[in-house]
Structures are given as C-alpha cells and as structure tokens.
Design an enzyme around this catalytic site. Structure first.
Site, PDB file in Angstrom:
ATOM      1  CE  LYS A  13      21.027 -29.601  44.144  1.00 24.01           C
ATOM      2  NZ  LYS A  13      20.805 -31.021  43.838  1.00 24.01           N
ATOM      3  NE  ARG A  88      27.056 -30.636  42.626  1.00 19.23           N
ATOM      4  CZ  ARG A  88      26.092 -30.230  41.809  1.00 19.23           C
ATOM      5  NH1 ARG A  88      25.985 -28.968  41.487  1.00 19.23           N
ATOM      6  NH2 ARG A  88      25.225 -31.093  41.344  1.00 19.23           N
ATOM      7  NE  ARG A 127      17.802 -33.965  36.107  1.00 17.65           N
ATOM      8  CZ  ARG A 127      18.580 -33.585  37.132  1.00 17.65           C
ATOM      9  NH1 ARG A 127      18.164 -32.617  37.948  1.00 17.65           N
ATOM     10  NH2 ARG A 127      19.738 -34.161  37.346  1.00 17.65           N
ATOM     11  NE  ARG A 160      21.588 -32.550  33.919  1.00 18.70           N
ATOM     12  CZ  ARG A 160      21.627 -32.077  35.167  1.00 18.70           C
ATOM     13  NH1 ARG A 160      20.649 -31.311  35.610  1.00 18.70           N
ATOM     14  NH2 ARG A 160      22.634 -32.356  35.954  1.00 18.70           N
ATOM     15  NE  ARG A 171      25.075 -35.731  38.482  1.00 21.08           N
ATOM     16  CZ  ARG A 171      23.930 -35.253  38.057  1.00 21.08           C
ATOM     17  NH1 ARG A 171      23.179 -35.958  37.235  1.00 21.08           N
ATOM     18  NH2 ARG A 171      23.522 -34.077  38.458  1.00 21.08           N
TER      19      ARG A 171
HETATM   20  P1  ADP Z   1      18.114 -31.112  41.254  1.00 20.63           P
HETATM   21  O1  ADP Z   1      18.146 -29.692  40.786  1.00 20.63           O
HETATM   22  O2  ADP Z   1      18.186 -31.250  42.733  1.00 20.63           O
HETATM   23  O3  ADP Z   1      19.136 -31.971  40.568  1.00 20.63           O
HETATM   24  P2  ADP Z   1      15.556 -31.241  39.819  1.00 20.63           P
HETATM   25  O4  ADP Z   1      14.849 -30.046  40.333  1.00 20.63           O
HETATM   26  O5  ADP Z   1      16.106 -31.161  38.437  1.00 20.63           O
HETATM   27  O6  ADP Z   1      16.708 -31.725  40.855  1.00 20.63           O
HETATM   28  O7  ADP Z   1      14.560 -32.481  39.951  1.00 20.63           O
HETATM   29  C1  ADP Z   1      14.940 -33.799  39.523  1.00 20.63           C
HETATM   30  C2  ADP Z   1      13.771 -34.460  38.777  1.00 20.63           C
HETATM   31  O8  ADP Z   1      12.716 -34.731  39.706  1.00 20.63           O
HETATM   32  C3  ADP Z   1      13.166 -33.590  37.695  1.00 20.63           C
HETATM   33  O9  ADP Z   1      12.761 -34.421  36.622  1.00 20.63           O
HETATM   34  C4  ADP Z   1      11.969 -32.924  38.358  1.00 20.63           C
HETATM   35  O10 ADP Z   1      10.963 -32.576  37.423  1.00 20.63           O
HETATM   36  C5  ADP Z   1      11.514 -34.000  39.333  1.00 20.63           C
HETATM   37  N1  ADP Z   1      10.974 -33.475  40.594  1.00 20.63           N
HETATM   38  C6  ADP Z   1      11.375 -32.365  41.279  1.00 20.63           C
HETATM   39  N2  ADP Z   1      10.678 -32.218  42.426  1.00 20.63           N
HETATM   40  C7  ADP Z   1       9.832 -33.279  42.489  1.00 20.63           C
HETATM   41  C8  ADP Z   1       8.855 -33.730  43.447  1.00 20.63           C
HETATM   42  N3  ADP Z   1       8.635 -33.049  44.590  1.00 20.63           N
HETATM   43  N4  ADP Z   1       8.205 -34.873  43.188  1.00 20.63           N
HETATM   44  C9  ADP Z   1       8.455 -35.581  42.049  1.00 20.63           C
HETATM   45  N5  ADP Z   1       9.344 -35.228  41.118  1.00 20.63           N
HETATM   46  C10 ADP Z   1      10.035 -34.091  41.321  1.00 20.63           C
HETATM   47  P1  AMP Z   2      23.646 -29.843  38.458  1.00 19.34           P
HETATM   48  O1  AMP Z   2      22.968 -29.218  37.290  1.00 19.34           O
HETATM   49  O2  AMP Z   2      23.649 -28.961  39.660  1.00 19.34           O
HETATM   50  O3  AMP Z   2      23.138 -31.234  38.741  1.00 19.34           O
HETATM   51  O4  AMP Z   2      25.190 -29.998  38.050  1.00 19.34           O
HETATM   52  C1  AMP Z   2      25.590 -30.836  36.971  1.00 19.34           C
HETATM   53  C2  AMP Z   2      27.094 -31.062  37.014  1.00 19.34           C
HETATM   54  O5  AMP Z   2      27.792 -29.806  36.863  1.00 19.34           O
HETATM   55  C3  AMP Z   2      27.652 -31.645  38.321  1.00 19.34           C
HETATM   56  O6  AMP Z   2      27.544 -33.054  38.379  1.00 19.34           O
HETATM   57  C4  AMP Z   2      29.106 -31.153  38.267  1.00 19.34           C
HETATM   58  O7  AMP Z   2      29.872 -31.928  37.367  1.00 19.34           O
HETATM   59  C5  AMP Z   2      28.960 -29.761  37.662  1.00 19.34           C
HETATM   60  N1  AMP Z   2      28.765 -28.746  38.732  1.00 19.34           N
HETATM   61  C6  AMP Z   2      27.676 -27.971  38.943  1.00 19.34           C
HETATM   62  N2  AMP Z   2      27.839 -27.172  40.018  1.00 19.34           N
HETATM   63  C7  AMP Z   2      29.064 -27.467  40.504  1.00 19.34           C
HETATM   64  C8  AMP Z   2      29.831 -27.009  41.630  1.00 19.34           C
HETATM   65  N3  AMP Z   2      29.339 -26.084  42.481  1.00 19.34           N
HETATM   66  N4  AMP Z   2      31.064 -27.534  41.825  1.00 19.34           N
HETATM   67  C9  AMP Z   2      31.565 -28.447  40.984  1.00 19.34           C
HETATM   68  N5  AMP Z   2      30.910 -28.941  39.935  1.00 19.34           N
HETATM   69  C10 AMP Z   2      29.671 -28.458  39.674  1.00 19.34           C
END
Ligand code: ADP
Ligand code: AMP
Length: 213
Positions: A13, A88, A127, A160, A171
């Site tokens: 995302k 969420r 990541r 992270r 999660r």
């Molecule tokens: P989210 O925001 O949904 O938690 P991220 O955008 O941070 O996910 O992506 C999760 C991990 O996967 C990151 O390390 C990112 O660089 C990698 N990633 C994102 N999109 C792709 C893809 N299409 N193919 C492979 N790896 C990806």
């Molecule tokens: P993210 O960066 O979106 O993966 O979020 C990391 C963490 O932040 C999540 O696992 C939650 O603990 C908290 N968080 C982020 N967005 C929300 C939300 N909309 N509602 C509740 N917790 C959130």
C-alpha cells in the site's frame, strides 16, 4: 481525487501510495508514518501509539481518527489525498465518511492490493524503512542504491520493530478481524477495485492508474 489504499500489512500500500501521490500531486497520508515520526521525536502521542504498535495491535480508534482528521483538514489536502493505513476499522471508516459527507464529499476510489499471506511474511522480513521521510525499500525486490541508506534523504534505513516475525503474525490476525471487513464496506459504496499485488511494483502501479483513469 480521494483514494483509500486497502490490503494486508506488507501488501504494498505504502509503495503504491507514494507513487500515486507523486503522479497525481496529492499528499500521501499514512497514519503509520505519522505514528512512527512521533515515536522518533519522543512525543506523547508517539509514546502512546508505540504501546500498541510494538504488539502488532491497532492504536485505539479515538486517537487515530483525531490524528487523521487533523491531517486531512490541512490546506495541502484540499485537492485530494491518498490514504495509506487508514481506515483500518469499520468505526474509522464511518467517522471518515461522516466527516466527508458534511463537506459534501466522499472517497472516490478504494484500491485493494491483494497479496497472499505467504508473500506477506517474506516481504515484511525484507522491508527496510526510512523513519525520516517514510520511504520504503526491500532488501531483494526494491534495494536502495547504497545498502542501509535512504536514496531520498540519506538517512539510515531500519527494520521496523513491528516487522519482526512474531509481531507480523499478530498484525495479519488483526488485519483479518478488523480491517478486511472494509472490503465489503467500500464494495457496498461502489468504489472498491482489486489489484493483484503479487506482480512487480510497476505493473501494480499501471493497474491502479488504469482504474483511476
Ligand atoms: P504496506 O504499506 O502495505 O505495509 P509496503 O509498501 O511497505 O507495504 O511494502 C512491503 C514491502 O514489500 C516493502 O519492503 C516493499 O519494498 C516491498 N514491495 C512493495 N511492493 C512490492 C511488489 N509489488 N513486489 C515486491 N515487493 C514489493
Ligand atoms: P502501517 O505503517 O500502516 O503498517 O502501520 C503500523 C502500525 O501503526 C499498525 O500496526 C498500527 O499499530 C498503527 N496504525 C497505523 N494506522 C492505524 C489505524 N488507522 N488504526 C489503528 N492503528 C494504526
């Protein structure tokens, strides 16, 4: 244009939201990034959020909603935004919908980035995040030019705390129970679109742009 990105943690995302924000010149609003920035700066909000984030739990709705509504009320959001990680929960989606309805407005697109669990676990272990600017990398799929350093701002990249395997499992569970119902919520409003998130990130991006156009 107001866009909500849906999908499991690690589905991509944030990666797509950053690309969309750049292409359409609208802010990328990530509640996770806002919380992480507050943790880094040692604010009271950061301390409170960290209690939940470290366990893979959601930060309580009341707090999260307040942060989000303050953010989207800012001037740079007046032509739209891409929300990443919010809403969420159904209550969060309802509060957002009510706030927008009062302004005669609505979410235009909810994009569900669909990725199976086994890919998710692999993606999150690899990541690497920049806590300074919110950029995201992957040690195999999206490596930075210089190992461990953010291409965009030169700061150090980190794994992270909540990307450790035991927290990732929590999660995913929380996602299934509390966030997945949003797929039905936005389907009922006629704005949900699915994209295959297992493809290369540029292909995923093209699929999303085709929907928005
Ligand atoms: P989210 O925001 O949904 O938690 P991220 O955008 O941070 O996910 O992506 C999760 C991990 O996967 C990151 O390390 C990112 O660089 C990698 N990633 C994102 N999109 C792709 C893809 N299409 N193919 C492979 N790896 C990806
Ligand atoms: P993210 O960066 O979106 O993966 O979020 C990391 C963490 O932040 C999540 O696992 C939650 O603990 C908290 N968080 C982020 N967005 C929300 C939300 N909309 N509602 C509740 N917790 C959130």
């Amino acid at each position: 244009m107001k866009i909500v990105m849906l999908g499991a943690p690690g589905a991509g995302k944030g990666t797509q939201a950053q690309m969309l924000a750049k292409k359409y010149d609208i802010p990328h609003v990530s509640t996770g990034d806002i919380f992480r920035m507050n943790i880094k700066n040692g604010t009271e909000l950061g301390l409170e959020a960290k209690k939940y984030m470290d366990q893979g739990l959601l930060v309580p709705d009341e707090l999260t909603v307040r942060i989000l509504l303050d953010r989207v009320a800012k001037d740079d959001c007046k032509n739209g935004y891409v929300l990443d990680g919010f809403p969420r929960t159904i209550p969060q989606a309802n509060v957002l919908e009510d706030a927008l309805t009062k302004l005669g407005d609505k979410i235009d697109y909810a994009i569900n980035v669909d990725v199976p669990d086994e890919n998710i676990i692999r993606r999150m272990g690899g990541r690497r995040a920049c806590l300074a600017c919110g950029a995201t990398y992957h040690i195999e799929h999206v490596p930075p030019k210089k190992e461990g350093i953010c291409d965009k701002c030169g700061q150090e990249l980190v794994l992270r705390d909540d990307d450790k395997p035991e927290t990732v499992k929590n999660r995913l569970q929380v996602y299934k129970e509390q966030t997945q119902p949003l797929i039905d919520f936005y389907t009922e409003r006629g704005v949900l679109h699915n994209v295959d998130g297992t493809k290369d990130m540029n292909e995923v991006f093209e699929a999303i742009v085709a929907i928005l156009n």
